[in-house]
Design a protein around this motif. Structure first.
Motif, PDB file in Angstrom:
ATOM      1  N   MET A  95       0.753  -1.304  -0.268  1.00 11.83           N
ATOM      2  CA  MET A  95      -0.142  -0.043  -0.022  1.00 11.83           C
ATOM      3  C   MET A  95       0.972   1.218  -0.023  1.00 11.83           C
ATOM      4  N   PRO A  96       0.497   2.293  -0.521  1.00  8.30           N
ATOM      5  CA  PRO A  96       1.229   3.439  -0.620  1.00  8.30           C
ATOM      6  C   PRO A  96       1.260   4.326   0.714  1.00  8.30           C
ATOM      7  N   ILE A  97       2.499   4.882   0.880  1.00  9.31           N
ATOM      8  CA  ILE A  97       2.611   5.529   2.089  1.00  9.31           C
ATOM      9  C   ILE A  97       2.372   7.097   1.916  1.00  9.31           C
ATOM     10  N   GLN A  98       1.172   7.601   2.706  1.00 11.59           N
ATOM     11  CA  GLN A  98       0.804   8.827   2.746  1.00 11.59           C
ATOM     12  C   GLN A  98       1.376   9.603   3.854  1.00 11.59           C
ATOM     13  N   MET A  99       1.884  10.821   3.453  1.00 11.07           N
ATOM     14  CA  MET A  99       2.454  11.802   4.250  1.00 11.07           C
ATOM     15  C   MET A  99       1.956  13.079   4.104  1.00 11.07           C
ATOM     16  N   SER A 100       2.009  13.866   5.526  1.00  8.38           N
ATOM     17  CA  SER A 100       1.427  15.143   5.270  1.00  8.38           C
ATOM     18  C   SER A 100       2.113  15.833   6.244  1.00  8.38           C
ATOM     19  N   ILE A 101       2.367  17.257   6.208  1.00  4.95           N
ATOM     20  CA  ILE A 101       2.987  18.160   7.140  1.00  4.95           C
ATOM     21  C   ILE A 101       1.980  18.796   7.990  1.00  4.95           C
ATOM     22  N   ARG A 102       1.728  18.594   9.245  1.00  2.49           N
ATOM     23  CA  ARG A 102       1.234  18.999  10.161  1.00  2.49           C
ATOM     24  C   ARG A 102       1.834  20.426  10.609  1.00  2.49           C
ATOM     25  N   GLU A 103       0.895  21.355  11.179  1.00  2.00           N
ATOM     26  CA  GLU A 103       1.329  22.271  12.011  1.00  2.00           C
ATOM     27  C   GLU A 103       1.880  22.434  13.309  1.00  2.00           C
ATOM     28  N   MET A 104       1.470  21.335  14.020  1.00  2.00           N
ATOM     29  CA  MET A 104       2.205  21.145  15.173  1.00  2.00           C
ATOM     30  C   MET A 104       2.390  19.687  15.374  1.00  2.00           C
ATOM     31  N   PRO A 105       3.304  19.222  16.404  1.00  2.00           N
ATOM     32  CA  PRO A 105       3.556  17.791  16.600  1.00  2.00           C
ATOM     33  C   PRO A 105       2.294  17.008  16.772  1.00  2.00           C
TER      34      PRO A 105
END
Length: 141
Positions: A95-105
């Motif tokens: 399955m593909p790895i989906q990543m996103s950047i968050r504003e906070m931890p």
């Protein structure tokens, strides 16, 4: 040689997915600068790798090679950790790895600032650390 092999596998994967524009990030200065054409390839063991890479590159409308210092390349460590966690064979479906950047931890999203009793979320932990005192509702388990 391993760095070239990893790069070639990534480029081949992008070709299989019919990508037309690609940016390659790597922490091997040798590979990145040789593929950019800024450094010559003198080591006979690497010439075939570079030649194969250059043939694969022709498949793209645009391709960029970006060098990252190893300490800037946190993705390498994360992917190495993931790779070590499971075994995959020809029958496995990846399955593909989906990543996103968050504003906070992320852990901040899982912590309620105050419990219903008005005390901070860490109050019970602090009481245990300071006084070895369990909350009143705690059981032996």
């Amino acid at each position: 040689m391993e760095e070239y092999e990893a790069c070639i596998l990534g480029i081949q994967a992008a070709i299989e997915r019919k990508m037309r524009i690609l940016e390659v990030f790597g922490d091997s200065a040798l590979v990145i600068y040789q593929l950019r054409g800024e450094w010559m390839t003198r080591d006979s063991k690497l010439i075939e790798y570079k030649d194969l890479s250059m043939n694969l590159i022709k498949e793209f409308e645009e391709i960029y090679f970006t060098y990252l210092h190893h300490e800037e390349n946190q993705m390498v460590d994360a992917l190495a950790t993931l790779a070590a966690m499971f075994k995959a064979d020809d029958q496995s479906r990846m399955m593909p790895i989906q990543m996103s950047i968050r504003e906070m931890p992320t852990h901040c999203c899982n912590i309620e600032e105050e419990k219903k009793d008005g005390l901070a979320w860490y109050y019970d932990i602090l009481q245990y650390v300071k006084y070895r005192a369990y909350p009143a509702e705690a059981t032996e388990k």
